[in-house]
Enzyme design. Structure first.
Site, PDB file in Angstrom:
ATOM      1  N   CYS A 131      38.006  47.724  70.700  1.00 36.18           N
ATOM      2  CA  CYS A 131      38.240  49.145  70.485  1.00 36.18           C
ATOM      3  C   CYS A 131      39.672  49.509  70.857  1.00 36.18           C
ATOM      4  O   CYS A 131      40.098  49.296  71.989  1.00 36.18           O
ATOM      5  CB  CYS A 131      37.278  50.017  71.289  1.00 36.18           C
ATOM      6  SG  CYS A 131      37.528  51.769  70.927  1.00 36.18           S
ATOM      7  N   ILE A 192      37.169  42.999  60.562  1.00 36.38           N
ATOM      8  CA  ILE A 192      38.047  43.429  61.630  1.00 36.38           C
ATOM      9  C   ILE A 192      37.644  44.825  62.117  1.00 36.38           C
ATOM     10  O   ILE A 192      37.075  45.618  61.361  1.00 36.38           O
ATOM     11  CB  ILE A 192      39.529  43.492  61.150  1.00 36.38           C
ATOM     12  CG1 ILE A 192      39.698  44.424  59.971  1.00 36.38           C
ATOM     13  CG2 ILE A 192      40.045  42.110  60.831  1.00 36.38           C
ATOM     14  CD1 ILE A 192      41.138  44.665  59.522  1.00 36.38           C
ATOM     15  N   GLY A 244      36.039  46.115  57.005  1.00 33.69           N
ATOM     16  CA  GLY A 244      37.371  46.699  56.939  1.00 33.69           C
ATOM     17  C   GLY A 244      37.622  47.218  55.538  1.00 33.69           C
ATOM     18  O   GLY A 244      37.973  46.455  54.648  1.00 33.69           O
TER      19      GLY A 244
END
Lengths: 308, 245
Positions: A131, A192, A244
């Protein structure tokens, strides 16, 4: 077995489409919109030991072909998730779900995973070491291979459920991160998470986000994600979950050709709440058009030019 | 919440920069004043949340201000254009505590959602007063429309070019009301919160990602815990508000 079936870390799922963490809550609110049992599974909101409000607002900004978020892991904390969120999900979702976990120390990761390991609704633990929006934790585990391995080992020690390590793209060597997790016992790798970015308000001359920086998601990052999935899938032998910027059935197939066993859909859910239902419905037609009989046959199917 | 395609039947300026758009489509999810829709625009990733100004049959009225490229693009849409809308978003105002003499307080583009609210309250037999605040006379819109509903309208302008000189709070002091409903920029809401007598409901604005509760982008703290402006809001009861500073 349908044409869309894949096996993710030993668990068969009806299709590879998985709403990504942070875009689907704990599932039950989307169940008001459509039958979420059509999904392969879903990854719940990133869950920490203690409740978190997250960052101050504004924590959303638009970009070309995407968005920035700096939510900062707002969640009710693992005890509340087990006491309130999972029971609310139970009547609307009859498949194993993916529990997304975040933490600020090895002990926190282990404790949260241990508590979630005891929940029969949880199929996989997706451990977020990536994060970008929290300080003093989260991504620092995701930028140092030794730290990533340490988190993997700490989590593996407390659960028998498959552990999928979720990687940050904000590193110089994504393959080194993935290998470190695999060697430490990870059952899968997902990637990702968002790319760090920022926007500035021209009139106010200050960052649009109160947090200054945020994570970029949406179609803008798809080629970056695809490249990293491709590199990681060739370097590790465990399943890779690609995400992603995925927003169509074609994107799902592209991710799988790059080496993804399953594919998460994130920001697309936020602009089209029915995005995952649409992608799943579109898949068979797109497969027909491309001459794909079974999705699982195309995983990693993109051949490098040099080898031709 | 519903997703559906709407057809633009009107899109014209009310003032320099403020536009009224009327749209036809499936309005079945639009339940009450104070709710909003989230508008998808070609080439823009995020939708634009716009409050509902009125609902008549299958026709929605939106009033919006051009503040950036997205709303500028919206202002250039022609009649017959098709728009992808998420409708029925947010909690909306609760009309039940209004009692006999509700006061509506709107500032700038916070005025539009109060129009439908006023219409409903008048239809319910209430005696409605509206204090509508703008920066200057040229920015005033919908004063006549409120009056036509039978609402007593008090205008304020910051520069005194029309109505009471000052802010909405300068016109509220001597009014007699049973309950209040407010919508406007946060500094106005805070001033109203401090100046108003008794209880009320205030509608907030925040930058949103999805507009329907999924992204947690627009969370705020309240007395009763965190709330999503887009889902448990945008309308908060006065008693639950926690100001950021």
């Amino acid at each position: 077995m349908g044409r869309l079936n894949v096996a993710l870390c030993g668990i068969e799922i009806d299709n590879p489409v998985i709403p990504a963490s942070g875009t689907f809550g704990y599932g039950y609110e989307f169940a008001e919109l459509y039958d979420i049992n059509i999904l392969g599974t879903f990854s719940c909101k990133g869950t920490t030991l203690l409740p978190r409000f997250g960052n101050e607002t504004p924590r959303i900004a638009e970009t070309s072909a995407g968005m920035l978020n700096a939510v900062g892991l707002q969640n009710p904390g693992v005890e509340s998730v087990i006491r309130e969120e999972l029971p609310r999900l139970a009547p609307c979702f009859h498949k194993p779900m993916m529990a997304n976990v975040s933490g600020f120390s090895l002990e926190e990761y282990a404790t949260v995973c241990q508590l979630l390991d005891e929940q029969p609704q949880v199929g996989w633990l997706e451990v977020n070491i990536s994060c970008p929006n929290v300080h003093g934790g989260g991504m620092s585990f995701g930028t140092d291979p030794a730290m990533a391995a340490a988190v993997t080992r700490a989590v593996k020690a407390v659960t028998k459920k498959p552990v999928i390590m979720k990687l940050s793209p904000n590193v110089t060597d994504i393959v080194a991160m993935a290998r470190a997790c695999e060697e430490a016992g990870a059952d899968g790798i997902s990637l990702i998470n968002t790319l760090m970015g920022m926007r500035i308000d021209l009139k106010k001359r200050r960052p649009l986000l109160k947090n200054t920086t945020g994570g970029l998601s949406g179609p803008a990052i798809f080629p970056v994600a695809l490249r990293m999935v491709y590199q990681v899938a060739r370097a590790v032998s465990v399943p890779v979950v690609g995400l992603g910027g995925v927003s169509s059935a074609e994107d799902v197939i592209e991710m799988m050709l790059a080496g993804a066993t399953a594919v998460e859909v994130g920001a697309a859910n936020l602009v089209d709440p029915f995005a995952c239902r649409r992608i799943i419905a579109d898949l068979p037609g797109v497969m027909d058009r491309l001459g794909i009989e079974n999705l699982k046959d195309i995983i990693g199917g993109a051949t490098e030019w040099e080898k031709m | 919440m519903r997703q559906g395609f709407f057809t633009v039947t009107e899109n014209r300026p009310l003032t320099d920069g403020v536009f009224r758009m009327k749209l036809r489509g499936d309005v079945s999810a639009v339940a009450r004043p104070g709710q909003f829709v989230n508008v998808r625009l070609e080439g823009r990733f995020l939708r634009r949340p716009i409050s509902v100004c009125d609902l008549n049959g299958d026709q929605l009225t939106l009033i919006y201000k051009v503040v950036g490229d997205g709303t500028r693009q919206m202002s250039e849409l022609l009649l017959g254009a098709r728009l992808d809308l998420l409708t029925g978003l947010g909690n909306g105002y609760d009309l039940s505590p209004a009692e006999q003499r509700p006061l509506l307080i709107g500032g700038g583009v916070g005025v539009p959602p109060l129009y439908w609210l006023a219409r409903e309250l008048v239809a319910d037999g209430r005696t409605v007063t509206a204090v509508l605040g703008f920066n200057r006379a040229a920015e005033v819109f919908y004063a006549e429309e409120f009056s036509a509903l039978g609402v007593r309208v008090i205008l304020t302008t910051a520069d005194g070019s029309r109505g009471v000189k000052g802010f909405v709070t300068d016109a509220m002091m001597d009014l007699d009301y049973t309950y209040y409903y407010a919508c406007g920029p946060e500094p106005m809401l805070k001033a109203v919160y401090r100046a108003a007598k008794g209880s009320g409901q205030l509608s907030f604005e925040e930058r949103m990602g999805c507009g329907f509760g999924a992204c947690m982008g627009c969370s705020c703290r309240t007395i009763t815990g965190s709330k999503r402006i887009c889902r448990e809001g945008p309308v908060l009861r006065k008693e639950e508000i926690l100001w950021a500073d």
